[in-house]
Design a protein around this motif. Sequence first.
Motif, PDB file in Angstrom:
ATOM      1  N   THR A  35       0.829  -1.206   0.000  1.00 20.36           N
ATOM      2  CA  THR A  35       0.000   0.000   0.000  1.00 20.36           C
ATOM      3  C   THR A  35       0.862   1.255   0.000  1.00 20.36           C
ATOM      4  O   THR A  35       0.607   2.213  -0.736  1.00 20.36           O
ATOM      5  CB  THR A  35      -0.939   0.005   1.218  1.00 20.36           C
ATOM      6  OG1 THR A  35      -1.790  -1.141   1.164  1.00 20.36           O
ATOM      7  CG2 THR A  35      -1.795   1.267   1.228  1.00 20.36           C
ATOM      8  N   GLN A  36       1.897   1.251   0.833  1.00 15.88           N
ATOM      9  CA  GLN A  36       2.776   2.417   0.905  1.00 15.88           C
ATOM     10  C   GLN A  36       3.497   2.638  -0.420  1.00 15.88           C
ATOM     11  O   GLN A  36       3.571   3.765  -0.922  1.00 15.88           O
ATOM     12  CB  GLN A  36       3.793   2.244   2.024  1.00 15.88           C
ATOM     13  CG  GLN A  36       4.718   3.444   2.190  1.00 15.88           C
ATOM     14  CD  GLN A  36       5.662   3.271   3.367  1.00 15.88           C
ATOM     15  OE1 GLN A  36       5.459   2.421   4.223  1.00 15.88           O
ATOM     16  NE2 GLN A  36       6.702   4.081   3.410  1.00 15.88           N
ATOM     17  N   TYR A  37       4.022   1.579  -1.005  1.00 15.49           N
ATOM     18  CA  TYR A  37       4.682   1.707  -2.311  1.00 15.49           C
ATOM     19  C   TYR A  37       3.709   2.255  -3.352  1.00 15.49           C
ATOM     20  O   TYR A  37       4.033   3.153  -4.132  1.00 15.49           O
ATOM     21  CB  TYR A  37       5.206   0.348  -2.773  1.00 15.49           C
ATOM     22  CG  TYR A  37       6.633   0.061  -2.375  1.00 15.49           C
ATOM     23  CD1 TYR A  37       7.701   0.648  -3.044  1.00 15.49           C
ATOM     24  CD2 TYR A  37       6.921  -0.825  -1.339  1.00 15.49           C
ATOM     25  CE1 TYR A  37       9.013   0.369  -2.694  1.00 15.49           C
ATOM     26  CE2 TYR A  37       8.226  -1.112  -0.976  1.00 15.49           C
ATOM     27  CZ  TYR A  37       9.267  -0.514  -1.655  1.00 15.49           C
ATOM     28  OH  TYR A  37      10.567  -0.790  -1.302  1.00 15.49           O
ATOM     29  N   ARG A  38       2.501   1.696  -3.366  1.00 15.26           N
ATOM     30  CA  ARG A  38       1.521   2.095  -4.378  1.00 15.26           C
ATOM     31  C   ARG A  38       1.153   3.570  -4.237  1.00 15.26           C
ATOM     32  O   ARG A  38       1.087   4.309  -5.225  1.00 15.26           O
ATOM     33  CB  ARG A  38       0.277   1.209  -4.251  1.00 15.26           C
ATOM     34  CG  ARG A  38      -0.731   1.383  -5.376  1.00 15.26           C
ATOM     35  CD  ARG A  38      -1.826   0.342  -5.303  1.00 15.26           C
ATOM     36  NE  ARG A  38      -2.581   0.405  -4.054  1.00 15.26           N
ATOM     37  CZ  ARG A  38      -2.539  -0.531  -3.110  1.00 15.26           C
ATOM     38  NH1 ARG A  38      -1.776  -1.600  -3.255  1.00 15.26           N
ATOM     39  NH2 ARG A  38      -3.252  -0.407  -2.009  1.00 15.26           N
ATOM     40  N   ARG A  39       0.933   4.009  -3.004  1.00 16.26           N
ATOM     41  CA  ARG A  39       0.561   5.413  -2.775  1.00 16.26           C
ATOM     42  C   ARG A  39       1.689   6.361  -3.154  1.00 16.26           C
ATOM     43  O   ARG A  39       1.453   7.410  -3.773  1.00 16.26           O
ATOM     44  CB  ARG A  39       0.174   5.594  -1.308  1.00 16.26           C
ATOM     45  CG  ARG A  39      -1.175   4.979  -0.953  1.00 16.26           C
ATOM     46  CD  ARG A  39      -1.452   5.093   0.530  1.00 16.26           C
ATOM     47  NE  ARG A  39      -2.760   4.529   0.850  1.00 16.26           N
ATOM     48  CZ  ARG A  39      -3.202   4.336   2.090  1.00 16.26           C
ATOM     49  NH1 ARG A  39      -2.442   4.685   3.128  1.00 16.26           N
ATOM     50  NH2 ARG A  39      -4.395   3.811   2.299  1.00 16.26           N
ATOM     51  N   GLU A  40       2.909   6.008  -2.790  1.00 14.96           N
ATOM     52  CA  GLU A  40       4.040   6.886  -3.077  1.00 14.96           C
ATOM     53  C   GLU A  40       4.272   7.022  -4.580  1.00 14.96           C
ATOM     54  O   GLU A  40       4.506   8.124  -5.082  1.00 14.96           O
ATOM     55  CB  GLU A  40       5.296   6.354  -2.391  1.00 14.96           C
ATOM     56  CG  GLU A  40       5.270   6.516  -0.873  1.00 14.96           C
ATOM     57  CD  GLU A  40       6.507   5.940  -0.206  1.00 14.96           C
ATOM     58  OE1 GLU A  40       7.339   5.333  -0.931  1.00 14.96           O
ATOM     59  OE2 GLU A  40       6.649   6.091   1.019  1.00 14.96           O
ATOM     60  N   VAL A  41       4.197   5.907  -5.306  1.00 13.50           N
ATOM     61  CA  VAL A  41       4.426   5.965  -6.753  1.00 13.50           C
ATOM     62  C   VAL A  41       3.272   6.683  -7.442  1.00 13.50           C
ATOM     63  O   VAL A  41       3.482   7.496  -8.354  1.00 13.50           O
ATOM     64  CB  VAL A  41       4.615   4.550  -7.332  1.00 13.50           C
ATOM     65  CG1 VAL A  41       4.739   4.613  -8.859  1.00 13.50           C
ATOM     66  CG2 VAL A  41       5.850   3.898  -6.732  1.00 13.50           C
ATOM     67  N   ALA A  42       2.033   6.407  -7.016  1.00 14.07           N
ATOM     68  CA  ALA A  42       0.877   7.076  -7.616  1.00 14.07           C
ATOM     69  C   ALA A  42       0.972   8.584  -7.455  1.00 14.07           C
ATOM     70  O   ALA A  42       0.686   9.358  -8.386  1.00 14.07           O
ATOM     71  CB  ALA A  42      -0.418   6.539  -6.989  1.00 14.07           C
ATOM     72  N   GLU A  43       1.376   9.013  -6.273  1.00 13.80           N
ATOM     73  CA  GLU A  43       1.522  10.455  -6.018  1.00 13.80           C
ATOM     74  C   GLU A  43       2.644  11.047  -6.866  1.00 13.80           C
ATOM     75  O   GLU A  43       2.512  12.155  -7.402  1.00 13.80           O
ATOM     76  CB  GLU A  43       1.805  10.692  -4.534  1.00 13.80           C
ATOM     77  CG  GLU A  43       1.940  12.155  -4.157  1.00 13.80           C
ATOM     78  CD  GLU A  43       2.162  12.360  -2.669  1.00 13.80           C
ATOM     79  OE1 GLU A  43       2.511  13.490  -2.274  1.00 13.80           O
ATOM     80  OE2 GLU A  43       2.005  11.385  -1.897  1.00 13.80           O
ATOM     81  N   ARG A  44       3.703  10.305  -7.024  1.00 11.89           N
ATOM     82  CA  ARG A  44       4.863  10.832  -7.757  1.00 11.89           C
ATOM     83  C   ARG A  44       4.578  10.989  -9.251  1.00 11.89           C
ATOM     84  O   ARG A  44       4.982  11.983  -9.856  1.00 11.89           O
ATOM     85  CB  ARG A  44       6.057   9.906  -7.553  1.00 11.89           C
ATOM     86  CG  ARG A  44       7.303  10.382  -8.281  1.00 11.89           C
ATOM     87  CD  ARG A  44       8.496   9.519  -7.964  1.00 11.89           C
ATOM     88  NE  ARG A  44       9.668   9.925  -8.723  1.00 11.89           N
ATOM     89  CZ  ARG A  44      10.833   9.294  -8.686  1.00 11.89           C
ATOM     90  NH1 ARG A  44      10.982   8.225  -7.908  1.00 11.89           N
ATOM     91  NH2 ARG A  44      11.840   9.723  -9.422  1.00 11.89           N
ATOM     92  N   ILE A  45       3.861  10.028  -9.846  1.00 17.76           N
ATOM     93  CA  ILE A  45       3.669  10.082 -11.299  1.00 17.76           C
ATOM     94  C   ILE A  45       2.303  10.630 -11.693  1.00 17.76           C
ATOM     95  O   ILE A  45       2.022  10.814 -12.876  1.00 17.76           O
ATOM     96  CB  ILE A  45       3.884   8.698 -11.946  1.00 17.76           C
ATOM     97  CG1 ILE A  45       2.804   7.701 -11.489  1.00 17.76           C
ATOM     98  CG2 ILE A  45       5.277   8.182 -11.653  1.00 17.76           C
ATOM     99  CD1 ILE A  45       2.926   6.340 -12.160  1.00 17.76           C
TER     100      ILE A  45
END
Length: 281
Positions: A35-45
């Motif tokens: 979940t943390q990985y998904r949120r961080e990447v979604a926010e970044r791109i």
Amino acid sequence: MARNEPWSDTENAVTVRAYLNMLEQELTGQHYSKTQYRREVAERIGRSEASLEWKFRNVSAVLADQRCVYVRGYKPAVNYQDSLADEVARQVRGRPDFFHKMDTAVDRDAADLLDLNWTDSVMPTEVLITDGPHRLHTRGYHTDYVAREAANKSLGDRGERAVVRRERSILEAADRRDLAEQVRHVSLEDGDGWGYDVKSFEPNGEERHLEVKTTRQSINWPMIVSRHEVRVSESKPEHYVLMRLYNFGDGTGYYELHGAISATCDLDPLDYLALPKAGAA
């Protein structure tokens, strides 16, 4: 950003990097949060988490088509672009110890688990590993991890022993201790040339010839079967059971395929026995 806009090379690069980080942590037994990985990447791109979830599944498909281990929980989504597959290959080449970590995870010995929480499952309904153009396009992958894990004798033995214990327990619960005492670990006690691993019984006395295939991977991970096992299953299909154990040691699940393997499975020849043709030189 429009939801249907093609993913850029930069977006692919960021997504693949995060995915391979997760996979390396998984291979080395480290805890991490999808979940943390998904949120961080979604926010970044600037993509939605749902679209990123699907892209992670695309990366799983890239690795699965190359017979590599992929992140648990990201079921391969097989329609992916060549640009994504190329990015995965590029980043894998940039991680010198990536395959060493995969080797270590696949080759490690399995524990002789005395008590498993068995989950009875139906067989998978989708073919998630293909031999299409992505598989044929060489990107420098060097090991078939489906075959490599299947050759892990420790893992195979532990799965078979677990099945022997389970079969005896089921028969004892059915008040057939006489049959439970006759359950036999054939591959261990009589040799591995019989075409099946465990001889067991139904409570009514009918024989069950169990060929046990064990994996630490998900329910969709393919099996390796031998030509001899196929022939044996065809000779007495009424007794033959191909038993698949998956997620072994971590919420172990299983399903059974009854009858001839050629009737219950799509068979894909991985290798050929090659003999020179007369006059070929």
